[in-house]
Design an enzyme around this catalytic site. Structure first.
Site, PDB file in Angstrom:
ATOM      1  CG  HIS A 203      31.419  17.960 -22.151  1.00 32.68           C
ATOM      2  ND1 HIS A 203      31.757  19.251 -21.813  1.00 32.68           N
ATOM      3  CD2 HIS A 203      32.460  17.471 -22.884  1.00 32.68           C
ATOM      4  CE1 HIS A 203      32.949  19.543 -22.325  1.00 32.68           C
ATOM      5  NE2 HIS A 203      33.394  18.487 -22.984  1.00 32.68           N
ATOM      6  CB  SER A 433      29.011   5.842 -31.198  1.00 29.18           C
ATOM      7  OG  SER A 433      30.166   6.420 -30.633  1.00 29.18           O
TER       8      SER A 433
END
Length: 512
Positions: A203, A433
């Protein structure tokens, strides 16, 4: 595939003249007037709305300059109070804005926010300026706070992650990024000369932290799935063996540490391992922590030289309810965990939860007489409304409610990935996911309409509790129709995504 992911049953032991109004909020008008920016052009809209490349690199298409559509503030006229025109004008602006929000929410797929919530019961509290400045566990002189709600939320997460009340410290952050900034700051305070290691698909807040704290940062290569390349990781560790390391890892085994490693944790840490279980930003990939630790061992680093922070921005609250996903637990050698409150939980404002062991926060804590409290957070003033929204949602849903929502998200993600492939569109879905990666659409108008997150030749849809089968079907039907238009004359071809997600997931002309 839809039934391939098992979901845990809840643990019962854990509870719980009137001015004319411009069409500034009209989405179609916005799109037709869209003049995207290209990075490097001083923020002025001169770029082209193309997915082309320049010097072999794709242009980064930025959004519209808001100064072209902002709502200016004008001073009231003397007779405004008599005529009521200003109130009528503002009411019409807000009504149009609400209509725009409703429309944009309907076409939201690319970002990991749960937009399915109802907090009407809390509207009565909007009349108060609620501020939780200072330490959540020490009341300040400012009495309009919500610490009792904040600590209740923190206790809930501490139980989830198996840490006793007298052993943890935490607070409600303003966003997931603040959780990363706090975790990395702890490491920097303990090891000022440490080097930050992070995979290149981590990120962006991790690299922001490196810039803010002026830390040396080493980027690690990734595999096509988005997971960290542990061979490259080891090679770069060997180049800097003389300095402590702060390592950001996107967890694949989600803190599945071998039992042989547990007893090596030292209370005085020489190495900070910052672990991210939120998945990589675009692909939703997670790394194999056991393999990362193995590479650390092979590089000659002893086990008593690390501190583990778990960044669980999105998946941190989903994984506890999936059987095959190892638990995030403070019974393992971790130092802190953070999750976002506005993502899977669903909150109307950005917020997050940060939990750490109480012994670690001492490196940051300073008593402040002005507050009559202690300062150990990143921010000073903190949103006192956010803890109440989280407290309300956790009470309404509980562990059983989150269990059902996790099951729904994973099932719908597998369904969507299967439909993409059936339609001849290359796609990938990492195990455990809800982020489905696929070929990037060929025009920015479509990307903007559905609010997709894109990178290079790929885009993704994050299947959240508010993303229904009907919404996924509507998106896919429109995408298929658009692709017929894009590829009709043969001048355009589907993007090759093999380099991003692997040959087996690509359905371009070469890899079909």
């Amino acid at each position: 595939m839809a039934g391939s992911v098992d979901v845990l049953a809840p643990d019962s032991s854990i509870n719980g003249t009137t001015k004319s109004l411009s069409e500034v909020f009209n989405s179609k008008a916005f799109i037709s007037d869209h003049v995207p920016l290209v990075a490097g052009e001083n923020g002025i809209g001169k770029g082209e709305a193309q997915n082309g490349t320049e010097n072999g690199e794709r242009k980064i298409v930025l959004g519209k300059n808001i100064h072209t559509m902002c709502l200016e503030i004008s001073e009231p006229d003397i007779d405004d109070e008599v005529t009521g025109e200003r109130e009528a004008y503002m009411a019409s602006v807000l009504a149009k804005y609400k209509k725009s929000l409703t429309e944009r929410t309907k076409y939201h797929l690319g970002y990991p926010y749960n937009l399915d919530f109802d907090y009407e019961a809390l509207s009565q509290l909007q009349h108060f300026s609620i501020n939780n400045l200072g330490d959540p566990f020490i009341e300040s002189n400012y009495g309009v706070h919500s610490r009792q709600f904040e600590v209740g939320v923190l206790d809930w997460f501490a139980r989830l992650w198996e840490l006793e009340k007298d052993e943890y410290w935490g607070y409600i952050t303003n966003c997931g990024t603040e959780g990363n900034l706090h975790g990395i700051l702890v490491g920097r305070e303990v090891f000022p000369d440490g080097i930050l290691y992070a995979s290149q698909e981590s990120h962006y807040s991790v690299f922001k932290a490196a810039r803010m704290y002026r830390m040396e940062c080493v980027k690690i290569d990734t595999l096509c799935s988005g997971e960290i390349d542990c061979d490259d990781f080891k090679a770069k560790l060997l180049c800097h063996k003389d300095k402590p390391a702060i390592v950001n890892v996107n967890i694949g085994n989600f803190l599945l540490l071998s039992h042989s490693l547990m007893h090596f944790l030292s209370p005085f840490l020489l190495w900070l391992l910052h672990i991210n279980i939120s998945g990589t930003t675009v692909k939703g990939a997670v790394d194999d922590l056991d393999l990362v630790i193995k590479k650390l061992e092979e590089a000659g680093f002893s086990h008593d030289r690390f501190y583990i922070h778990c960044d669980g921005a999105l998946f941190g609250l989903m994984l506890p309810f999936v059987k095959r996903a190892p638990k995030v637990s403070f019974k393992k050698p971790i130092g802190s965990v953070s999750v976002s409150g506005h993502k899977f939980v669903g909150c109307p404002m950005p917020c997050g939860v940060q939990i750490t062991r109480s012994e670690h926060v001492k490196a940051l804590s300073r008593n402040v007489e002005y507050l009559s409290s202690r300062d150990a957070t990143i921010m000073g003033s903190r949103n006192g409304h956010a803890p109440i929204f989280l407290w309300y949602n956790l009470n309404m849903k509980g562990y059983r409610g989150f269990q059902k929502e996790v099951q729904k998200c994973l099932r719908n993600a597998h369904y969507f990935k299967g439909r993409l492939v059936d339609a001849g569109i290359g796609a990938m879905l990492n195990e455990l996911s809800s982020t489905v990666v696929f070929e990037r659409p060929h025009d920015e108008e479509f990307v903007h309409r559905w609010q997709l997150a894109c990178e290079g030749n790929i885009a993704h849809v994050v299947v959240m509790p508010n993303v229904t089968i009907e919404k996924l079907d509507a998106f896919l039907n429109e995408l298929v129709q658009k692709r017929e238009e894009w590829f009709r004359d043969g001048k355009c071809q589907p993007y090759c995504i093999a380099s991003a997600v692997g040959h087996k997931n690509c359905l371009c002309a070469i890899h079909r």
